[in-house]
Design an enzyme around this catalytic site. Structure first.
Site, PDB file in Angstrom:
ATOM      1  N   LYS A   1      -0.023   4.654   4.627  1.00 52.61           N
ATOM      2  CA  LYS A   1      -1.196   3.958   5.265  1.00 52.61           C
ATOM      3  C   LYS A   1      -0.934   3.517   6.503  1.00 52.61           C
ATOM      4  CE  LYS A   1      -3.667  -0.651   4.765  1.00 52.61           C
ATOM      5  NZ  LYS A   1      -5.002  -0.059   5.104  1.00 52.61           N
TER       6      LYS A   1
ATOM      7  N   HIS B   1       0.843  -1.274  -0.074  1.00 47.93           N
ATOM      8  CA  HIS B   1       0.039   0.059  -0.085  1.00 47.93           C
ATOM      9  C   HIS B   1       0.878   1.132   0.024  1.00 47.93           C
ATOM     10  CE1 HIS B   1      -3.463  -2.671   1.298  1.00 47.93           C
ATOM     11  NE2 HIS B   1      -3.999  -1.611   0.794  1.00 47.93           N
TER      12      HIS B   1
HETATM   13  N1  LIG Z   1     -12.736  -1.268   3.107  1.00 48.68           N
HETATM   14  C1  LIG Z   1     -11.855  -0.815   2.034  1.00 48.68           C
HETATM   15  O1  LIG Z   1     -11.993  -1.347   0.801  1.00 48.68           O
HETATM   16  C2  LIG Z   1     -11.064   0.193   1.978  1.00 48.68           C
HETATM   17  C3  LIG Z   1     -10.754   0.741   3.348  1.00 48.68           C
HETATM   18  N2  LIG Z   1      -9.891   1.893   3.573  1.00 48.68           N
HETATM   19  C4  LIG Z   1      -9.602   2.140   4.918  1.00 48.68           C
HETATM   20  O2  LIG Z   1     -10.356   3.244   5.061  1.00 48.68           O
HETATM   21  C5  LIG Z   1      -9.708   3.977   6.015  1.00 48.68           C
HETATM   22  C6  LIG Z   1      -9.383   5.548   5.629  1.00 48.68           C
HETATM   23  O3  LIG Z   1      -8.590   5.465   4.359  1.00 48.68           O
HETATM   24  P1  LIG Z   1      -7.720   6.577   3.745  1.00 48.68           P
HETATM   25  O4  LIG Z   1      -8.807   7.635   3.214  1.00 48.68           O
HETATM   26  O5  LIG Z   1      -6.781   6.012   2.557  1.00 48.68           O
HETATM   27  O6  LIG Z   1      -7.048   7.409   4.944  1.00 48.68           O
HETATM   28  P2  LIG Z   1      -6.613   9.004   5.060  1.00 48.68           P
HETATM   29  O7  LIG Z   1      -5.533   8.948   6.071  1.00 48.68           O
HETATM   30  O8  LIG Z   1      -6.531   9.595   3.696  1.00 48.68           O
HETATM   31  O9  LIG Z   1      -7.988   9.399   5.726  1.00 48.68           O
HETATM   32  C7  LIG Z   1      -8.363   9.075   7.123  1.00 48.68           C
HETATM   33  C8  LIG Z   1      -9.682   9.816   7.493  1.00 48.68           C
HETATM   34  O10 LIG Z   1      -9.672   9.706   8.973  1.00 48.68           O
HETATM   35  C9  LIG Z   1      -9.930  10.758   9.769  1.00 48.68           C
HETATM   36  N3  LIG Z   1      -9.296  10.635  11.067  1.00 48.68           N
HETATM   37  C10 LIG Z   1      -9.883  10.631  12.306  1.00 48.68           C
HETATM   38  N4  LIG Z   1      -9.365  10.258  13.505  1.00 48.68           N
HETATM   39  C11 LIG Z   1      -7.900   9.883  12.718  1.00 48.68           C
HETATM   40  C12 LIG Z   1      -6.694   9.629  13.383  1.00 48.68           C
HETATM   41  N5  LIG Z   1      -6.694   9.451  14.815  1.00 48.68           N
HETATM   42  N6  LIG Z   1      -5.608   9.177  12.606  1.00 48.68           N
HETATM   43  C13 LIG Z   1      -5.979   9.256  11.261  1.00 48.68           C
HETATM   44  N7  LIG Z   1      -6.944  10.002  10.613  1.00 48.68           N
HETATM   45  C14 LIG Z   1      -8.160  10.233  11.585  1.00 48.68           C
HETATM   46  C15 LIG Z   1      -8.829  11.980   9.107  1.00 48.68           C
HETATM   47  O11 LIG Z   1      -9.277  13.108   9.434  1.00 48.68           O
HETATM   48  C16 LIG Z   1      -9.493  11.580   7.638  1.00 48.68           C
HETATM   49  O12 LIG Z   1     -10.625  12.070   7.217  1.00 48.68           O
HETATM   50  C17 LIG Z   1      -8.456   3.297   6.488  1.00 48.68           C
HETATM   51  O13 LIG Z   1      -8.577   2.342   7.382  1.00 48.68           O
HETATM   52  C18 LIG Z   1      -8.255   2.617   5.301  1.00 48.68           C
HETATM   53  O14 LIG Z   1      -7.569   1.145   5.625  1.00 48.68           O
HETATM   54  C19 LIG Z   1      -9.430   2.466   2.493  1.00 48.68           C
HETATM   55  C20 LIG Z   1      -9.619   2.192   1.038  1.00 48.68           C
HETATM   56  C21 LIG Z   1     -10.425   0.721   1.042  1.00 48.68           C
HETATM   57  O1  LIG Z   2      -5.766   1.633   3.436  1.00 48.41           O
HETATM   58  C1  LIG Z   2      -6.033   1.362   2.233  1.00 48.41           C
HETATM   59  O2  LIG Z   2      -6.057   1.799   1.174  1.00 48.41           O
HETATM   60  C2  LIG Z   2      -6.813   0.072   2.079  1.00 48.41           C
HETATM   61  N1  LIG Z   2      -7.097  -0.722   3.180  1.00 48.41           N
HETATM   62  C3  LIG Z   2      -7.834  -1.726   3.302  1.00 48.41           C
HETATM   63  C4  LIG Z   2      -7.063  -2.884   3.751  1.00 48.41           C
HETATM   64  O3  LIG Z   2      -5.796  -2.553   4.268  1.00 48.41           O
HETATM   65  O4  LIG Z   2      -7.652  -3.982   4.145  1.00 48.41           O
HETATM   66  C5  LIG Z   2      -8.348  -2.097   1.833  1.00 48.41           C
HETATM   67  C6  LIG Z   2      -7.591  -1.975   0.705  1.00 48.41           C
HETATM   68  O5  LIG Z   2      -6.556  -2.465   0.595  1.00 48.41           O
HETATM   69  C7  LIG Z   2      -7.503  -0.374   0.610  1.00 48.41           C
END
Ligand SMILES: NC(=O)C1=CN([C@@H]2O[C@H](COP(=O)(O)OP(=O)(O)OC[C@H]3O[C@@H](n4cnc5c(N)ncnc54)[C@H](O)[C@@H]3O)[C@@H](O)[C@H]2O)C=CC1
Ligand SMILES: O=C(O)C1=N[C@H](C(=O)O)C[C@H](O)C1
Length: 278
Positions: A170, A166
């Site tokens: 991340k 990733h």
């Molecule tokens: N289920 C899936 O298919 C996917 C899951 N994800 C997950 O979604 C989450 C967000 O991913 P991204 O948007 O890439 O992350 P990012 O770091 O770009 O955004 C994080 C968001 O969470 C908020 N936040 C609140 N408390 C926080 C803290 N203590 N530390 C950090 N951020 C905090 C931030 O303000 C921001 O809005 C992650 O857990 C990621 O692994 C991401 C992509 C796909």
């Molecule tokens: O942080 C991400 O970007 C993603 N997080 C999820 C994970 O770690 O399982 C899903 C996807 O890979 C994107």
């Protein structure tokens, strides 16, 4: 719920985005602008993130078809469905409100199941439908299905490992998908061979007959996500890789999943339920 006063959005599915300042939150917001039948009514984020993102939020608000509430805590959900792609600590800022006014939820944030706040999500699922989606990609749901089937065929002597790649920033390493792939391998191989397959993180050199399943994580560059499951035996190696090239495809899927979840009965669902994969 706040009534919609805008004829452009009347009848539209109103969504709230937890983590709306993040990479996924922004992608979801921007995809919602392409949907006539959807409208973002609420963005929840940490105060510092909201302030930092002030300028782009002003632009986002202007782009939206109806006014958006920017909140650090939700008291009363002004949306028909909540979507959470943020950080596990955010659950305490909106789950109590969803429990007071049962509201469907799609939660894709990593690490939530290991956080005490997940008890609130489980409680919510008794009153509203909740989709807890470790990984929203169709290809990933199919990969899980393949891993289960291959585990039945692969000899016990073949080593299995998972690699998770990733973007540098991340937070989790390895991520939830990689851990779940390893758990699935351990369960299915264990069942097929009546043996125990322990999971090891950052596995070092092990004996040839060691059944452990290693999970490795690389955090580099700016891409989205990539997972590979390896099976290796004498003179051969099978590699199954899933790559996401563009966050917008994830965001489109999240919106379709949000549309789907509002029509379900209360309960805890996963992406296999959404895709209809057994
Ligand atoms: N289920 C899936 O298919 C996917 C899951 N994800 C997950 O979604 C989450 C967000 O991913 P991204 O948007 O890439 O992350 P990012 O770091 O770009 O955004 C994080 C968001 O969470 C908020 N936040 C609140 N408390 C926080 C803290 N203590 N530390 C950090 N951020 C905090 C931030 O303000 C921001 O809005 C992650 O857990 C990621 O692994 C991401 C992509 C796909
Ligand atoms: O942080 C991400 O970007 C993603 N997080 C999820 C994970 O770690 O399982 C899903 C996807 O890979 C994107």
């Amino acid at each position: 719920m706040l009534p919609s006063k805008n004829p452009m959005t009347d009848g539209a599915l109103t969504i709230g985005i937890v983590g709306g300042t993040g990479k996924m939150g922004r992608a979801i917001f921007h995809e919602s602008l392409n949907r006539e039948d959807m409208s973002t009514s609420l963005i929840l984020a940490r105060r510092a993130d909201l302030l930092e993102a002030d300028r782009s939020f002003t632009a986002a608000d202007q782009e939206a078809r109806s006014p958006i509430q920017f909140l650090t805590t939700v008291d009363k959900p002004s949306c028909r469905v909540m979507i959470d792609f943020s950080h596990p600590s955010m659950m305490e800022r909106y789950v109590p409100a969803l429990l007071r006014s049962p509201t469907p939820l799609v939660i894709g944030t990593s690490g939530v199941r290991d956080h005490p706040g997940f008890a609130g999500i489980e409680q919510l699922s008794r009153y509203a439908p909740v989709l807890a989606a470790t990984n929203v990609s169709l290809g990933m749901s199919i990969l899980f299905h393949m891993v289960k089937e291959i585990s039945k065929l692969m000899p016990i002597s073949y080593h299995a490992e998972v690699l998770d790649i990733h973007q540098r920033t991340k937070r989790e390493a390895p991520g939830d998908t990689a851990k779940k792939l390893a758990q699935t391998l351990a369960e299915c191989r264990g069942k097929a061979h009546q043996a125990e397959f322990p999971i090891v993180m950052n596995g070092e050199s092990r004996g040839e007959g060691d059944l452990s399943i290693g999970v490795q994580a690389l955090r580099l560059g700016y891409g989205v996500g990539e997972h590979t499951v390896y099976f290796a035996g004498p003179g051969e190696r099978l590699e199954l890789t899933h790559r996401v090239f563009d966050r917008s495809i994830l965001a489109k899927t999240v919106l379709s999943a949000a549309e789907w979840i509002v029509d379900q009965a209360p309960g805890l669902y996963d992406m296999n339920d959404f895709y209809g994969i057994i």
